[in-house]
Design a protein around this motif. Structure first.
Motif, PDB file in Angstrom:
ATOM      1  N   TRP A 185       6.774 -11.958   1.978  1.00 39.21           N
ATOM      2  CA  TRP A 185       6.121 -11.893   0.657  1.00 39.21           C
ATOM      3  C   TRP A 185       5.693 -10.454   0.373  1.00 39.21           C
ATOM      4  CZ3 TRP A 185       2.011 -10.645  -2.364  1.00 39.21           C
ATOM      5  CH2 TRP A 185       1.871 -11.326  -3.581  1.00 39.21           C
ATOM      6  N   VAL A 186       5.108  -9.817   1.382  1.00 34.72           N
ATOM      7  CA  VAL A 186       4.675  -8.420   1.233  1.00 34.72           C
ATOM      8  C   VAL A 186       5.890  -7.523   0.989  1.00 34.72           C
ATOM      9  CG1 VAL A 186       3.662  -6.451   2.447  1.00 34.72           C
ATOM     10  CG2 VAL A 186       2.563  -8.697   2.597  1.00 34.72           C
ATOM     11  N   GLU A 187       6.948  -7.751   1.758  1.00 33.87           N
ATOM     12  CA  GLU A 187       8.150  -6.914   1.596  1.00 33.87           C
ATOM     13  C   GLU A 187       8.759  -7.111   0.206  1.00 33.87           C
ATOM     14  OE1 GLU A 187      10.878  -7.019   4.843  1.00 33.87           O
ATOM     15  OE2 GLU A 187      12.426  -5.916   3.751  1.00 33.87           O
ATOM     16  N   LEU A 226       7.936  -3.485  -6.513  1.00 32.77           N
ATOM     17  CA  LEU A 226       7.223  -2.326  -7.058  1.00 32.77           C
ATOM     18  C   LEU A 226       8.075  -1.060  -6.958  1.00 32.77           C
ATOM     19  CD1 LEU A 226       3.685  -3.091  -5.607  1.00 32.77           C
ATOM     20  CD2 LEU A 226       4.286  -3.040  -8.034  1.00 32.77           C
ATOM     21  N   GLU A 248       7.198  -7.926  -2.506  1.00 32.22           N
ATOM     22  CA  GLU A 248       6.338  -7.283  -3.500  1.00 32.22           C
ATOM     23  C   GLU A 248       6.498  -5.758  -3.448  1.00 32.22           C
ATOM     24  OE1 GLU A 248       4.941  -8.322  -5.984  1.00 32.22           O
ATOM     25  OE2 GLU A 248       3.261  -7.028  -6.504  1.00 32.22           O
ATOM     26  N   ALA A 249       6.581  -5.213  -2.230  1.00 29.98           N
ATOM     27  CA  ALA A 249       6.777  -3.759  -2.089  1.00 29.98           C
ATOM     28  C   ALA A 249       8.122  -3.345  -2.697  1.00 29.98           C
ATOM     29  CB  ALA A 249       6.696  -3.353  -0.614  1.00 29.98           C
ATOM     30  N   THR A 250       9.134  -4.173  -2.489  1.00 26.83           N
ATOM     31  CA  THR A 250      10.465  -3.881  -3.019  1.00 26.83           C
ATOM     32  C   THR A 250      10.466  -3.984  -4.546  1.00 26.83           C
ATOM     33  OG1 THR A 250      11.400  -4.760  -0.984  1.00 26.83           O
ATOM     34  CG2 THR A 250      12.912  -4.481  -2.834  1.00 26.83           C
TER      35      THR A 250
END
Lengths: 386, 359
Positions: free
Chosen positions: A265-267, A273, A269-271
């Motif tokens: 999920w974090v990856e 952005l 979202e980082a991708t």
């Protein structure tokens, strides 16, 4: 007049419910609101790329292009704009935009995948025409396309990059044979295309003779942005169906899957952005090699998330929707089952440049690292081992 | 909201970078780490008086510059790139944000001194404190004053005043003793603060401003981490272009090119999350994403820096270890990757298994 005002004026004069999709899109093209950064008369206003966002926002909910137009819109159009003659631009861009003419891409060959510049499909001059012979693969939509962007070898006696010429190919011409190519998903989304004595007029050539590699680069840069550059919301895109399953089925949750899902999920979202930031950088300019990097990121994410989803579903993950051999017109990542997503995502790191080639592109063109050592640089194409 | 840098921010970056290039080369940072003065107070004075970094987050009415977190983030990127031993994060971000949030007259009085850099503050909590789990301190309040010990405090050595959470309130103390601990991160060492019947001034009636400041500092820490990662990446990239083995630059091998392409992409994502978290009012998810992504990426960048430098990367004389130590310490500071992911589980509705271990 501001772009915003033009869109409003356009909507005042054109009621989408009172006309066909094709008519509406045609009118939108004529109003310069197809792609505002294109010149006037060619579906644009000569405005900045970022103004397109304003147009899309105001026209949200009106009939737009469909999935079958993806290759035309994402790859053929920018290439025709960059290298086409005035006549070619006038002839091809409008029906491409309205969907009256569908495009496909004749690039990859059985012997030329990552090494695209090594391709063997020959085009030989015959008076004012060219005669094309060869075989192309992994051609989405070839069975319903009217036109193709095609790269051929016109001079085998010079090093491989110098002997290529780019054409627009009439998919209805004699000698064009399209055969479905069944994939690991069970269906045929792609084709192999056999070109046997296909006669193309010289007016179908895009760019100069021998300039095909430069023209193809424009297409490929746009392809990677098209594959990686989709706009999504937080929690949207490929992670959405996994989250849905997670929320709907508490009984499937395990501690291990929870940690892995949170990391992804974090990856995601980082991708997302990073993609948004890249789009901001690109609004003023043209797609650069950075687009390759975003495509790399999205293919990894698609594969890992769809893999996690199949595992999460446990017994249901042992099933598959439908193996029946059939044609499919578009990649339906969201409307199909998890097993399909898992298998289809395997293609993401192969299509439009393998992840390995994209890492070469990033390291050489963005980071300035030394180029691969190569045996094929100054050797005539006909003398290369194959 | 743009994820790019404004012209003003680029200008600020240019000033800070030029000053650091002049006064804070890696050799100077390295030379300082084993001395009795771990913080470079001359450099700090130059940053505060020549550029005015200390007052960026403080409103003009209190003597500051009234800038946004976006500007403070750019300063942090540059300080991270240099592993600069100055109390910017601890005083000008953490302590300053706490004081701004409490907004009491006593807090505003302190802020006026902090804005110019004339005075420096630290918050008496462990650097390892998670913003999501702020425990009560071991400091007790009696009629004689504050008494107790707080360990793991960063930025304590140069502090003129410490802000101490005790008895559910926050107090400002100027009478305290600092003992530097032998620290993993040699450019931002941690210390023990001892209070012995210390007199204090009440700063806030509750500890909410502390929780708030820890969270906002975690948001901006991501920018410092991006700076650390960027130095590690740039230095490694330059080295692999220059270092030859088997008669070729090692950067011509795919095994190395592909690792650097992946790392570049990971850092590009980190920068996007850090810029997002440097907006004026980031939500909990935005902060947690920035930390959960940037912390491991920065550690990875520093580890790749050591590995791809080969033997020289393992030596004391090469500055790579300073960045590895900072990166690892930053990954523990203000919540670990796991702490931030746990918060996401709640904030983004990704609930854990209902029965502990599930099956």
């Amino acid at each position: 007049m501001e772009v915003r005002d033009r869109v409003r004026a356009f909507l005042d004069e054109h009621d989408p419910s009172a006309m066909s999709r094709t008519e509406f899109l045609g009118a939108r093209f004529d109003a310069g609101l197809a792609w505002v950064h294109f010149p006037q008369g060619l579906g644009g206003l000569g405005a900045s790329r970022e103004q397109q966002g304003v147009v899309e926002q105001l026209l949200a909910g009106t009939p737009g292009p469909d999935g079958r137009q993806g290759i035309g819109l994402g790859m053929a159009a920018p290439t025709i704009l960059a290298f086409g003659t005035e006549e070619q631009k006038k002839r091809y861009l409008r029906p491409l935009w309205t969907g009256e003419e569908i495009w496909c891409q004749l690039f990859s060959e059985p012997g030329a995948g990552s090494d695209l510049a090594g391709l063997a499909t020959r085009a030989v001059r015959d008076g004012d025409d060219w005669i094309v012979d060869g075989q192309k693969v992994w051609t989405s939509g070839a069975h319903y396309a009217d036109w193709a962007i095609l790269v051929t070898r016109t001079d085998p006696d010079v090093p491989k990059h110098q002997g290529l010429t780019y054409f627009i190919c009439d998919m209805h011409a004699g000698g064009v044979e399209v055969r479905p190519l069944r994939q690991i998903t069970g269906e045929a989304e792609f084709n192999e295309v056999f070109l046997t004595g296909v006669r193309l007029g010289d007016e179908l050539r895009l760019g100069k003779v021998g300039e095909g590699w430069r023209v193809a680069q424009t297409t490929l840069m746009n392809e990677r942005v098209a594959i990686g550059g989709g706009r999504t919301e937080r929690g949207g895109g490929i992670i959405a169906p996994v989250l849905q399953t997670w929320r709907d089925h508490p009984e499937l949750r395990t501690h291990d899957l929870h940690r892995r899902l949170l990391s992804l999920w974090v990856e995601a979202e980082a991708t997302r952005l990073a993609g948004a930031r890249l789009r901001e950088q690109l609004t003023a300019g043209v797609p650069g090699p950075e687009g390759s990097a975003i495509k790399l990121a999205f293919s990894k994410l698609n594969q890992e998330l769809s893999g996690l989803e199949v595992e999460l579903r446990r017994e249901d993950g042992l099933t598959y929707g439908d193996w029946t051999f059939r044609r499919s017109d578009e990649v339906a990542m969201f409307s199909r089952d998890a097993g399909y997503r898992y298998l289809r995502a395997k293609g993401n790191s192969i299509e439009g440049g393998t992840s390995e080639i994209l890492r070469n592109i990033v390291s050489e063109r963005v980071l300035g690292l030394p180029q691969e050592q190569r045996a094929d640089k100054d050797v005539p194409w006909k003398d290369l081992p194959r | 909201m743009s994820l790019l840098y404004s012209d003003l921010q680029e200008e600020l970056r240019g000033s800070v970078r030029a000053l650091l290039a002049d006064r804070c080369p890696p050799s100077a940072v390295l030379a300082r780490v084993e001395t009795d003065t771990p913080y470079d107070l001359d450099l700090w004075r130059a940053l505060t008086t020549e550029i005015g970094v200390a007052g960026l987050l403080i409103p003009e009415s209190l003597g500051g510059a009234g800038a946004t977190p976006g500007e403070a983030a750019v300063v942090l990127e540059e300080l991270g790139r240099s592993c600069a031993p100055v109390p910017y994060l601890t005083s000008s971000v953490l302590a300053t944000t706490l004081l701004l949030r409490s907004g009491t007259p006593a807090a505003e009085k302190l802020l006026a001194d902090l804005a110019s850099g004339a005075s420096t503050a630290a918050v008496a909590v462990s650097l390892a404190t998670s913003p999501y789990d702020v425990k009560s301190s071991g400091v007790t309040v009696t009629a004689d004053g504050l008494t107790g010990t707080v360990t793991g405090v960063a930025g304590a050595e140069p502090a003129d005043v410490v802000l101490v959470p005790a008895d559910g309130k926050i107090h400002a103390v100027t009478d305290f003793t600092v003992h530097t601990q032998v620290s993993l991160d040699q450019t931002r060492p941690i210390a023990t603060i001892e209070l012995d019947s210390a007199r204090s001034t009440r700063i806030a009636p509750d500890t909410e401003p502390l929780t708030y400041a820890l969270s906002r500092t975690a948001a901006l820490l991501a920018s410092e981490q991006v700076g650390v990662a960027e130095w590690c990446f740039d230095t490694t990239l330059a080295y692999v272009k220059e270092r030859k083995q088997f008669a070729r630059p090692i950067g011509s091998y795919q095994a190395i090119k592909h690792r650097l392409a992946d790392l570049w992409l990971d850092i590009a994502k980190a920068r996007a999350t850090a810029r997002n978290a440097a907006e004026d009012d980031p939500d909990e998810i935005t902060i947690a994403v920035a930390q959960a992504w940037t912390s491991p990426v920065t550690v990875h960048a520093a580890e790749e820096c050591v590995q791809l430098h080969g033997g020289i990367g393992m030596t004391w004389e090469h500055p790579a270890h300073l960045y590895l130590k900072r990166a690892k310490a930053d990954s523990i500071a203000l919540g670990t990757q796991g702490d931030h992911q746990d918060t996401l589980a709640k904030a983004a509705n990704i609930p854990a298994t209902p029965h502990g271990t599930g099956h």
